[in-house]
Design a protein around this motif. Structure first.
Motif, mmCIF file in Angstrom:
data_model
loop_
_atom_site.group_PDB
_atom_site.id
_atom_site.type_symbol
_atom_site.label_atom_id
_atom_site.label_comp_id
_atom_site.label_asym_id
_atom_site.label_seq_id
_atom_site.Cartn_x
_atom_site.Cartn_y
_atom_site.Cartn_z
ATOM 1 N N MET A 1 0.846 -1.194 0.000
ATOM 2 C CA MET A 1 0.000 0.000 0.000
ATOM 3 C C MET A 1 0.879 1.241 0.000
ATOM 4 S SD MET A 1 -3.003 1.007 2.685
ATOM 5 C CE MET A 1 -3.937 2.514 2.446
ATOM 6 N N MET A 2 0.648 2.130 -0.932
ATOM 7 C CA MET A 2 1.483 3.320 -1.069
ATOM 8 C C MET A 2 1.099 4.363 -0.042
ATOM 9 S SD MET A 2 1.650 3.725 -5.207
ATOM 10 C CE MET A 2 2.725 5.153 -5.008
ATOM 11 N N ASP A 3 2.128 4.986 0.510
ATOM 12 C CA ASP A 3 1.877 6.080 1.445
ATOM 13 C C ASP A 3 1.373 7.292 0.684
ATOM 14 O OD1 ASP A 3 4.820 5.192 3.353
ATOM 15 O OD2 ASP A 3 2.741 4.498 3.537
ATOM 16 N N SER A 4 0.466 8.038 1.273
ATOM 17 C CA SER A 4 -0.077 9.250 0.648
ATOM 18 C C SER A 4 0.303 10.463 1.469
ATOM 19 C CB SER A 4 -1.605 9.155 0.522
ATOM 20 O OG SER A 4 -2.189 9.013 1.805
ATOM 21 N N LEU A 5 0.527 11.554 0.779
ATOM 22 C CA LEU A 5 0.856 12.789 1.473
ATOM 23 C C LEU A 5 -0.390 13.374 2.112
ATOM 24 C CD1 LEU A 5 3.188 14.459 -1.187
ATOM 25 C CD2 LEU A 5 3.859 13.382 0.962
ATOM 26 N N PRO A 6 -0.232 14.089 3.222
ATOM 27 C CA PRO A 6 -1.402 14.709 3.862
ATOM 28 C C PRO A 6 -1.999 15.788 2.970
ATOM 29 C CG PRO A 6 0.629 15.479 4.876
ATOM 30 C CD PRO A 6 1.005 14.348 3.963
ATOM 31 N N HIS A 7 -3.302 15.893 3.024
ATOM 32 C CA HIS A 7 -4.006 16.881 2.201
ATOM 33 C C HIS A 7 -3.778 18.285 2.753
ATOM 34 C CE1 HIS A 7 -7.049 18.853 -0.155
ATOM 35 N NE2 HIS A 7 -7.705 19.228 0.941
ATOM 36 N N LEU A 8 -3.358 19.189 1.890
ATOM 37 C CA LEU A 8 -3.188 20.584 2.278
ATOM 38 C C LEU A 8 -4.402 21.373 1.807
ATOM 39 C CD1 LEU A 8 0.569 21.200 1.369
ATOM 40 C CD2 LEU A 8 -0.407 20.750 3.628
ATOM 41 N N PRO A 9 -5.198 21.883 2.705
ATOM 42 C CA PRO A 9 -6.445 22.567 2.318
ATOM 43 C C PRO A 9 -6.206 23.995 1.837
ATOM 44 C CG PRO A 9 -6.245 22.572 4.696
ATOM 45 C CD PRO A 9 -5.049 21.815 4.171
ATOM 46 N N LEU A 10 -5.405 24.146 0.775
ATOM 47 C CA LEU A 10 -5.118 25.488 0.282
ATOM 48 C C LEU A 10 -6.379 26.169 -0.242
ATOM 49 C CD1 LEU A 10 -1.752 24.878 -1.633
ATOM 50 C CD2 LEU A 10 -2.084 25.811 0.659
ATOM 51 N N GLY A 11 -7.183 25.406 -0.961
ATOM 52 C CA GLY A 11 -8.420 25.978 -1.484
ATOM 53 C C GLY A 11 -9.329 26.474 -0.378
ATOM 54 N N ASP A 12 -9.418 25.715 0.723
ATOM 55 C CA ASP A 12 -10.260 26.135 1.847
ATOM 56 C C ASP A 12 -9.741 27.426 2.465
ATOM 57 O OD1 ASP A 12 -11.768 23.887 1.443
ATOM 58 O OD2 ASP A 12 -10.718 22.686 2.960
ATOM 59 N N ARG A 13 -8.416 27.539 2.538
ATOM 60 C CA ARG A 13 -7.835 28.764 3.110
ATOM 61 C C ARG A 13 -8.137 29.971 2.219
ATOM 62 N NH1 ARG A 13 -7.827 25.699 6.544
ATOM 63 N NH2 ARG A 13 -6.132 24.937 7.870
ATOM 64 N N VAL A 14 -8.014 29.780 0.908
ATOM 65 C CA VAL A 14 -8.319 30.868 -0.018
ATOM 66 C C VAL A 14 -9.793 31.244 0.081
ATOM 67 C CG1 VAL A 14 -8.454 31.523 -2.456
ATOM 68 C CG2 VAL A 14 -6.460 30.278 -1.601
ATOM 69 N N ASP A 15 -10.657 30.249 0.161
ATOM 70 C CA ASP A 15 -12.096 30.512 0.290
ATOM 71 C C ASP A 15 -12.393 31.273 1.568
ATOM 72 O OD1 ASP A 15 -14.963 29.904 -0.596
ATOM 73 O OD2 ASP A 15 -14.932 29.073 1.426
#
Length: 308
Positions: A1-15
């Motif tokens: 199982m491949m490790d995934s990077l944490p989601h960065l909520p940039l869009g939420d911050r801009v909103d």
């Protein structure tokens, strides 16, 4: 199982930031909206005051004065075709929107370009911002401006300004930096202040390149003014959107042809403005160099007299 990077909520911050601006600066946003709509509607009403054929003739006279008789014939036939297609009113609305957006964009872009040309730090800061502005898809600009200004002319004008300003800054900086250093040094040797050198040497000699930037601003403004039809701005862009929604080929073709005619007229007109300066550029440079050489010769003669 491949490790995934944490989601960065940039869009939420801009909103969140956009919502904060909307909630806390509503008075400023309303003032900007009212001012832009007043300017665009006032200019479009003024263009539509006279009969369309009279305005067509005035455009042809203007084309003859700034470029050539052949261009005047094109303006007469092209604008007459817009009238015959019954698209004169939306064409003038689009033209008014482009003119207002271009004026504001140029007023902002040229000083920034001058600062970037005279200060490497400003240039380094401005360059990535311009890259971001030029590579961001045009439709993305419409999302926040609709939140700020609702629908109508205002969001279209603001999106057009942001989208079209970058080449004005870049080519202004390029025009100032390309001015011959010997000519600038001659001005400094004559005791010219930085403002006098900028006004009397750098801006006149860099004008052809600066006008090329203004030309690009106008072309991008016209393309974005069509996109403004998606946010309810009147003009040819709105007709293109309507033709797309109704799959009306004939209406879309006529509106597109009117946009092409306006684009050619604006492109050739602004290009012609820089040509006289471009033709006199070499002569002006030669005059500046001869003046510097005379000054150096006189200074050498004055130093040689005491030695004799």
């Amino acid at each position: 199982m491949m490790d995934s990077l944490p989601h960065l909520p940039l869009g939420d911050r801009v909103d969140t930031g956009i919502r904060w601006i909307k909630d806390n600066l509503s008075v400023v946003l309303d003032s900007i909206k009212d001012s832009l709509e007043f300017l665009v509607e006032g200019l479009s009403d003024w263009l539509l005051t006279l009969p369309s054929l009279i305005v067509v003739i005035l455009f042809a006279v203007l084309a003859a004065g700034i470029r050539s008789l052949r261009f005047a014939v094109f303006a007469l036939l092209g604008m007459g075709l817009i009238v015959s297609m019954e698209l004169w009113e939306p064409a003038m609305q689009t033209l008014a929107m482009v003119i207002i957006a271009t004026l504001i964009a140029v007023i902002i872009a040229i000083p920034i370009g001058v600062l970037a040309a005279r200060n490497n730090t400003v240039s380094a800061v401005v360059r990535p911002v311009l890259d971001f502005m030029q590579t961001m898809p045009a439709l993305v600009y419409l999302v926040p401006v609709v939140i700020f200004f609702s629908i109508g002319y205002a969001p279209g004008v603001v999106a057009t300004i942001v989208f079209s300003m970058a080449p004005g800054v870049r080519l202004t900086e390029l025009g100032i930096r390309q001015v011959d250093k010997e000519t600038v040094e001659a001005g400094e040797a004559f005791g010219g202040t930085p403002w006098q050198i900028l006004r009397g040497i750098q801006l006149p000699l860099g004008l052809p390149t600066i006008m090329a930037g203004v030309n690009q601003v106008i072309m991008l403004a016209l393309s974005m003014a069509v996109m403004a039809g998606f946010v309810g701005a009147d003009g040819l862009g709105k007709i293109v959107v309507e033709s797309l929604a109704r799959v009306n080929v004939s209406l879309g073709f006529e509106a597109g042809l009117a946009i092409v005619i306006l684009a050619i007229f604006l492109d050739r007109s602004t290009a012609a403005i820089g040509q006289p300066t471009g033709r006199s550029l070499s002569a002006l440079v030669r005059r500046r160099r001869k003046a510097a050489q005379r000054a150096a010769a006189e200074q050498k003669d004055s130093q040689a007299v005491p030695a004799a």
